[in-house]
Each structure stands twice: as structure tokens, then as C-alpha cells.
Design a protein around this motif. Structure first.
Motif, PDB file in Angstrom:
ATOM      1  N   MET A 188      -8.493 -11.258   9.471  1.00 46.57           N
ATOM      2  CA  MET A 188      -7.547 -11.395   8.387  1.00 46.57           C
ATOM      3  C   MET A 188      -7.785 -12.697   7.621  1.00 46.57           C
ATOM      4  O   MET A 188      -8.147 -13.700   8.200  1.00 46.57           O
ATOM      5  N   SER A 189      -7.525 -12.641   6.384  1.00 39.80           N
ATOM      6  CA  SER A 189      -7.665 -13.810   5.528  1.00 39.80           C
ATOM      7  C   SER A 189      -6.385 -14.630   5.579  1.00 39.80           C
ATOM      8  O   SER A 189      -5.306 -14.115   5.813  1.00 39.80           O
ATOM      9  N   SER A 190      -6.479 -15.943   5.313  1.00 38.11           N
ATOM     10  CA  SER A 190      -5.286 -16.773   5.247  1.00 38.11           C
ATOM     11  C   SER A 190      -4.607 -16.634   3.887  1.00 38.11           C
ATOM     12  O   SER A 190      -3.491 -17.099   3.701  1.00 38.11           O
ATOM     13  N   LEU A 191      -5.249 -15.993   2.946  1.00 37.91           N
ATOM     14  CA  LEU A 191      -4.680 -15.743   1.628  1.00 37.91           C
ATOM     15  C   LEU A 191      -3.438 -14.877   1.778  1.00 37.91           C
ATOM     16  O   LEU A 191      -3.386 -13.971   2.614  1.00 37.91           O
ATOM     17  N   VAL A 192      -2.425 -15.159   0.975  1.00 41.25           N
ATOM     18  CA  VAL A 192      -1.188 -14.394   0.999  1.00 41.25           C
ATOM     19  C   VAL A 192      -0.939 -13.831  -0.392  1.00 41.25           C
ATOM     20  O   VAL A 192      -1.098 -14.538  -1.386  1.00 41.25           O
ATOM     21  N   LEU A 193      -0.576 -12.552  -0.469  1.00 43.72           N
ATOM     22  CA  LEU A 193      -0.194 -11.935  -1.740  1.00 43.72           C
ATOM     23  C   LEU A 193       1.318 -12.029  -1.865  1.00 43.72           C
ATOM     24  O   LEU A 193       2.036 -11.637  -0.944  1.00 43.72           O
ATOM     25  N   SER A 194       1.799 -12.537  -2.986  1.00 48.49           N
ATOM     26  CA  SER A 194       3.236 -12.687  -3.197  1.00 48.49           C
ATOM     27  C   SER A 194       3.768 -11.573  -4.070  1.00 48.49           C
ATOM     28  O   SER A 194       3.139 -11.183  -5.052  1.00 48.49           O
ATOM     29  N   ASP A 195       4.934 -11.071  -3.710  1.00 49.78           N
ATOM     30  CA  ASP A 195       5.655 -10.079  -4.504  1.00 49.78           C
ATOM     31  C   ASP A 195       7.057 -10.641  -4.733  1.00 49.78           C
ATOM     32  O   ASP A 195       7.986 -10.342  -3.982  1.00 49.78           O
ATOM     33  N   PRO A 196       7.197 -11.515  -5.749  1.00 47.11           N
ATOM     34  CA  PRO A 196       8.484 -12.177  -5.960  1.00 47.11           C
ATOM     35  C   PRO A 196       9.619 -11.212  -6.312  1.00 47.11           C
ATOM     36  O   PRO A 196      10.768 -11.480  -5.999  1.00 47.11           O
ATOM     37  N   ARG A 197       9.306 -10.084  -6.934  1.00 45.40           N
ATOM     38  CA  ARG A 197      10.367  -9.128  -7.283  1.00 45.40           C
ATOM     39  C   ARG A 197      11.043  -8.560  -6.044  1.00 45.40           C
ATOM     40  O   ARG A 197      12.233  -8.332  -6.042  1.00 45.40           O
ATOM     41  N   GLN A 198      10.262  -8.341  -4.991  1.00 48.17           N
ATOM     42  CA  GLN A 198      10.835  -7.816  -3.755  1.00 48.17           C
ATOM     43  C   GLN A 198      11.125  -8.926  -2.746  1.00 48.17           C
ATOM     44  O   GLN A 198      11.693  -8.668  -1.698  1.00 48.17           O
ATOM     45  N   GLY A 199      10.695 -10.160  -3.049  1.00 45.38           N
ATOM     46  CA  GLY A 199      10.904 -11.266  -2.131  1.00 45.38           C
ATOM     47  C   GLY A 199      10.047 -11.153  -0.886  1.00 45.38           C
ATOM     48  O   GLY A 199      10.476 -11.510   0.205  1.00 45.38           O
ATOM     49  N   LEU A 200       8.807 -10.657  -1.061  1.00 44.17           N
ATOM     50  CA  LEU A 200       7.913 -10.428   0.070  1.00 44.17           C
ATOM     51  C   LEU A 200       6.595 -11.171  -0.081  1.00 44.17           C
ATOM     52  O   LEU A 200       6.160 -11.463  -1.195  1.00 44.17           O
ATOM     53  N   GLU A 201       5.986 -11.437   1.062  1.00 45.00           N
ATOM     54  CA  GLU A 201       4.615 -11.918   1.129  1.00 45.00           C
ATOM     55  C   GLU A 201       3.823 -10.910   1.951  1.00 45.00           C
ATOM     56  O   GLU A 201       4.327 -10.394   2.961  1.00 45.00           O
ATOM     57  N   TRP A 202       2.594 -10.645   1.507  1.00 50.57           N
ATOM     58  CA  TRP A 202       1.705  -9.715   2.202  1.00 50.57           C
ATOM     59  C   TRP A 202       0.482 -10.459   2.691  1.00 50.57           C
ATOM     60  O   TRP A 202       0.026 -11.407   2.050  1.00 50.57           O
ATOM     61  N   GLU A 203      -0.057 -10.009   3.807  1.00 54.34           N
ATOM     62  CA  GLU A 203      -1.339 -10.549   4.246  1.00 54.34           C
ATOM     63  C   GLU A 203      -2.316 -10.389   3.087  1.00 54.34           C
ATOM     64  O   GLU A 203      -2.222  -9.430   2.314  1.00 54.34           O
ATOM     65  N   GLY A 204      -3.241 -11.311   2.958  1.00 60.29           N
ATOM     66  CA  GLY A 204      -4.171 -11.309   1.834  1.00 60.29           C
ATOM     67  C   GLY A 204      -5.012 -10.049   1.720  1.00 60.29           C
ATOM     68  O   GLY A 204      -5.441  -9.674   0.641  1.00 60.29           O
ATOM     69  N   ARG A 205      -5.214  -9.387   2.838  1.00 56.58           N
ATOM     70  CA  ARG A 205      -5.956  -8.124   2.838  1.00 56.58           C
ATOM     71  C   ARG A 205      -5.565  -7.346   4.082  1.00 56.58           C
ATOM     72  O   ARG A 205      -5.104  -7.926   5.052  1.00 56.58           O
ATOM     73  N   PRO A 206      -5.764  -6.033   4.049  1.00 58.05           N
ATOM     74  CA  PRO A 206      -5.436  -5.231   5.230  1.00 58.05           C
ATOM     75  C   PRO A 206      -6.444  -5.460   6.355  1.00 58.05           C
ATOM     76  O   PRO A 206      -7.504  -6.056   6.142  1.00 58.05           O
ATOM     77  N   SER A 207      -6.110  -4.969   7.530  1.00 58.70           N
ATOM     78  CA  SER A 207      -7.039  -5.068   8.659  1.00 58.70           C
ATOM     79  C   SER A 207      -8.337  -4.348   8.304  1.00 58.70           C
ATOM     80  O   SER A 207      -8.322  -3.349   7.594  1.00 58.70           O
ATOM     81  N   GLU A 208      -9.442  -4.877   8.799  1.00 56.72           N
ATOM     82  CA  GLU A 208     -10.742  -4.258   8.509  1.00 56.72           C
ATOM     83  C   GLU A 208     -10.968  -2.999   9.325  1.00 56.72           C
ATOM     84  O   GLU A 208     -11.597  -2.061   8.868  1.00 56.72           O
ATOM     85  N   ARG A 209     -10.469  -2.998  10.542  1.00 54.31           N
ATOM     86  CA  ARG A 209     -10.662  -1.808  11.379  1.00 54.31           C
ATOM     87  C   ARG A 209      -9.336  -1.071  11.527  1.00 54.31           C
ATOM     88  O   ARG A 209      -8.259  -1.667  11.432  1.00 54.31           O
ATOM     89  N   SER A 210      -9.427   0.207  11.772  1.00 54.52           N
ATOM     90  CA  SER A 210      -8.225   0.999  11.957  1.00 54.52           C
ATOM     91  C   SER A 210      -7.777   0.909  13.410  1.00 54.52           C
ATOM     92  O   SER A 210      -8.585   0.737  14.318  1.00 54.52           O
ATOM     93  N   VAL A 211      -6.470   0.977  13.613  1.00 53.08           N
ATOM     94  CA  VAL A 211      -5.854   0.833  14.924  1.00 53.08           C
ATOM     95  C   VAL A 211      -4.746   1.866  15.076  1.00 53.08           C
ATOM     96  O   VAL A 211      -4.307   2.475  14.093  1.00 53.08           O
TER      97      VAL A 211
END
Length: 114
Positions: A1-24
Motif C-alpha cells: 500500500m502507498s502512504s498517499l491518501v485520497l481525500s473526499d471532503p464532501r463525504q468527510g473520508l480519506e481513502w488509501e492511496g490505492r487498492p490492494s495489489e492482490r486479491s484477498v
């Protein structure tokens, strides 16, 4: 996972910078998200994120990727949960998957107060 964070201020959320590379499995996704300070998104949160991703987003998923949500269905057994498949052209499909299937994790959390 990347340390980058995606912000969604309208919903008041932060997302991991990218999804997991492998499926689980769903349980692995739930546990690994919690262990790193994230949670699995609701179906609605996931649809909003995927529906609004621009071409310039570095963590943009590849077409055909499927993502776990935390949302079950009142019409399905507890062994199944809703997931979202990201398709070409940004089209989204909601799926009902057994929890032992495999999909990607994309963690979310409440945005931190500045």
C-alpha cells in the motif's frame, strides 16, 4: 500500500492511496484493514469513490478489478457480501460474492480534523 491518501471532503473520508495489489478473501480484507487503521467501505461509499475517480488519480484501478464492501444484503445469507466491479469506461457492477471469494481491498476512514 502507498502512504498517499485520497481525500473526499464532501463525504468527510480519506481513502488509501490505492487498492490492494492482490486479491484477498473478505475476512482477510476486513482484518488487514483494521490492523492498519482503515475499515472496509460501505457499498455506497465505494460506489461514490469509484464513480468519481478521474483519469489522473495515481491509484486508479485496472478495468475488471473487484472490490470488497462491508455491506451485506438482507436478501442473502451472511456468508455473502456485496462487492463492486470496476469496468471499462468507469462502469460499475454490484455483485454478491461469497466471503471466501477473492477481491481487492480499498480501505477508508473518517477524515482527520486539521
Amino acid at each position: 500500500m502507498s502512504s498517499l491518501v485520497l481525500s473526499d471532503p464532501r463525504q468527510g473520508l480519506e481513502w488509501e492511496g490505492r487498492p490492494s495489489e492482490r486479491s484477498v478473501t473478505w475476512t482477510e480484507a476486513l482484518e488487514s484493514a483494521a490492523a492498519t487503521g482503515w475499515r472496509l467501505p460501505s457499498l455506497a461509499e465505494l460506489i461514490v469513490l469509484l464513480g468519481e475517480l478521474g483519469e489522473e488519480v495515481p491509484g486508479r484501478p485496472r478495468a475488471g478489478a473487484t472490490f470488497w464492501s462491508a455491506s451485506g444484503s438482507p436478501f442473502a445469507p451472511p456468508s455473502k457480501v456485496r462487492a463492486v466491479r470496476w469496468q471499462d469506461g468507469g462502469r460499475l457492477t454490484v455483485l454478491l460474492l461469497p466471503k471466501n471469494d477473492r477481491a481487492h481491498r480499498w480501505g477508508v476512514r473518517s477524515a482527520r480534523a486539521a
